[in-house]
Design a protein around this motif. Sequence first.
Motif, PDB file in Angstrom:
ATOM      1  N   GLU A 232       0.852  -1.153  -0.010  1.00 17.64           N
ATOM      2  CA  GLU A 232       0.131  -0.011  -0.083  1.00 17.64           C
ATOM      3  C   GLU A 232       0.764   1.375  -0.119  1.00 17.64           C
ATOM      4  N   PHE A 233       0.455   2.311  -0.710  1.00 19.10           N
ATOM      5  CA  PHE A 233       1.267   3.455  -0.796  1.00 19.10           C
ATOM      6  C   PHE A 233       0.302   4.535  -1.004  1.00 19.10           C
ATOM      7  N   ARG A 234       0.690   5.761  -0.398  1.00 16.23           N
ATOM      8  CA  ARG A 234      -0.124   6.812  -0.507  1.00 16.23           C
ATOM      9  C   ARG A 234       0.808   7.981  -1.238  1.00 16.23           C
ATOM     10  N   ARG A 235      -0.010   8.901  -2.218  1.00 20.05           N
ATOM     11  CA  ARG A 235       0.755   9.429  -3.197  1.00 20.05           C
ATOM     12  C   ARG A 235       0.295  10.902  -2.965  1.00 20.05           C
ATOM     13  N   VAL A 236       1.164  11.805  -2.953  1.00 15.80           N
ATOM     14  CA  VAL A 236       0.553  13.280  -2.731  1.00 15.80           C
ATOM     15  C   VAL A 236       1.528  14.107  -3.833  1.00 15.80           C
ATOM     16  N   GLU A 237       0.811  15.047  -4.473  1.00 16.91           N
ATOM     17  CA  GLU A 237       1.446  15.894  -5.462  1.00 16.91           C
ATOM     18  C   GLU A 237       1.566  17.196  -4.794  1.00 16.91           C
ATOM     19  N   LEU A 238       3.115  17.702  -4.762  1.00 11.68           N
ATOM     20  CA  LEU A 238       3.544  18.492  -3.965  1.00 11.68           C
ATOM     21  C   LEU A 238       3.575  19.924  -4.796  1.00 11.68           C
ATOM     22  N   PHE A 239       4.184  20.077  -5.984  1.00 16.94           N
ATOM     23  CA  PHE A 239       4.281  21.352  -6.658  1.00 16.94           C
ATOM     24  C   PHE A 239       4.662  21.027  -8.139  1.00 16.94           C
ATOM     25  N   ASP A 240       4.413  21.878  -8.951  1.00 19.20           N
ATOM     26  CA  ASP A 240       4.936  21.845 -10.263  1.00 19.20           C
ATOM     27  C   ASP A 240       6.245  22.448 -10.642  1.00 19.20           C
ATOM     28  N   THR A 241       6.875  21.816 -11.401  1.00 26.50           N
ATOM     29  CA  THR A 241       8.294  22.169 -11.717  1.00 26.50           C
ATOM     30  C   THR A 241       8.728  21.482 -12.783  1.00 26.50           C
ATOM     31  N   VAL A 242      10.078  21.774 -13.505  1.00 26.65           N
ATOM     32  CA  VAL A 242      10.564  21.012 -14.540  1.00 26.65           C
ATOM     33  C   VAL A 242      11.879  20.760 -14.353  1.00 26.65           C
ATOM     34  N   ALA A 243      12.439  19.331 -14.838  1.00 34.54           N
ATOM     35  CA  ALA A 243      13.793  19.258 -14.349  1.00 34.54           C
ATOM     36  C   ALA A 243      14.101  18.263 -15.430  1.00 34.54           C
ATOM     37  N   GLY A 244      15.618  18.161 -15.742  1.00 32.81           N
ATOM     38  CA  GLY A 244      16.083  17.296 -16.651  1.00 32.81           C
ATOM     39  C   GLY A 244      15.858  15.971 -16.425  1.00 32.81           C
ATOM     40  N   ARG A 245      15.958  14.929 -17.329  1.00 32.85           N
ATOM     41  CA  ARG A 245      15.558  13.544 -17.377  1.00 32.85           C
ATOM     42  C   ARG A 245      16.715  12.724 -16.590  1.00 32.85           C
ATOM     43  N   LEU A 246      16.526  11.917 -15.745  1.00 32.40           N
ATOM     44  CA  LEU A 246      17.506  10.849 -15.430  1.00 32.40           C
ATOM     45  C   LEU A 246      17.603   9.948 -16.410  1.00 32.40           C
ATOM     46  N   PRO A 247      18.881   9.218 -16.488  1.00 33.50           N
ATOM     47  CA  PRO A 247      19.164   8.205 -17.343  1.00 33.50           C
ATOM     48  C   PRO A 247      18.532   6.926 -16.968  1.00 33.50           C
ATOM     49  N   GLY A 248      18.347   5.910 -17.834  1.00 34.51           N
ATOM     50  CA  GLY A 248      18.021   4.638 -17.588  1.00 34.51           C
ATOM     51  C   GLY A 248      16.498   4.451 -17.223  1.00 34.51           C
ATOM     52  N   PHE A 249      15.577   5.237 -17.163  1.00 35.98           N
ATOM     53  CA  PHE A 249      14.167   5.138 -16.700  1.00 35.98           C
ATOM     54  C   PHE A 249      13.243   5.018 -17.885  1.00 35.98           C
ATOM     55  N   ALA A 250      12.356   4.333 -18.232  1.00 35.62           N
ATOM     56  CA  ALA A 250      11.564   4.120 -19.263  1.00 35.62           C
ATOM     57  C   ALA A 250      10.795   5.478 -19.501  1.00 35.62           C
ATOM     58  N   GLU A 251      10.348   5.663 -20.764  1.00 37.30           N
ATOM     59  CA  GLU A 251       9.446   6.835 -21.177  1.00 37.30           C
ATOM     60  C   GLU A 251       8.080   6.303 -20.984  1.00 37.30           C
ATOM     61  N   ALA A 252       7.195   7.206 -20.760  1.00 33.83           N
ATOM     62  CA  ALA A 252       5.659   6.561 -20.789  1.00 33.83           C
ATOM     63  C   ALA A 252       5.418   6.539 -22.179  1.00 33.83           C
ATOM     64  N   PRO A 253       4.452   5.417 -22.399  1.00 33.98           N
ATOM     65  CA  PRO A 253       4.181   4.877 -23.798  1.00 33.98           C
ATOM     66  C   PRO A 253       3.529   6.111 -24.392  1.00 33.98           C
TER      67      PRO A 253
END
Length: 217
Positions: free
Chosen positions: A192-213
């Motif tokens: 079980e996990f609880r997710r909270v959205e904190l704030f809007d921002t933009v940041a560079g991508r981390l390598p190695g993670f899949a992109e959303a389809p």
Amino acid sequence: MNLEQARFNMIEQQIRPWDVLDPGVLELLHFVHREDFVPEAHRAQAFVDTELPLSATRRMLAPKVEARLLQELKLQRHEKVLEIGAATGHLAALLGRQAQRVIALEADAGLATQAAANLRRAGALNVTVLNQDGAAGLAAEEPFDAILLSGSVAELPQALLNQLKVGGRLIAIVGTGPVMRAVLVTRTGAGEFRRVELFDTVAGRLPGFAEAPAFSF
């Protein structure tokens, strides 16, 4: 440049207005010198409100974003932290001042070497840098009290969430530009996990993670 005046201006004009008001975080920003973790070519921009280029594909997070992520994680002195995307080690040094132990993963070999050297010079003896991809986390060291992704990802891998202790927190910048949000996920039970959205921002991508389809029509 008057470094202390520039640091003061960064904190008062960029970081406090972004709702970073935790006295412990603000004190750390005075104590851990950001300019010591910035490549020489960009040192004059160490306190500027922007991401700084580190390589062709990697960037150092803006000061206010680093500070806000650190504040939202609410670390305790006894905790073990996994950072993904060590870059040059600045955020790992800040984490190390609040936690018992920090393991920082960095996929870029050159940056991993820089981060380790910078952290040694800063006396961050409780921070370890490993040159490896971070998308799968570090199962050999789980569970973690906290996981911090120092860059953006399209989606959060479940593998990372599963490496949290119950009560542990993961914070990351999630989405695709120009719409990204910092999110905090807390593990509340075995699955079980609880997710909270904190704030809007933009940041560079981390390598190695899949992109959303991509959507198809």
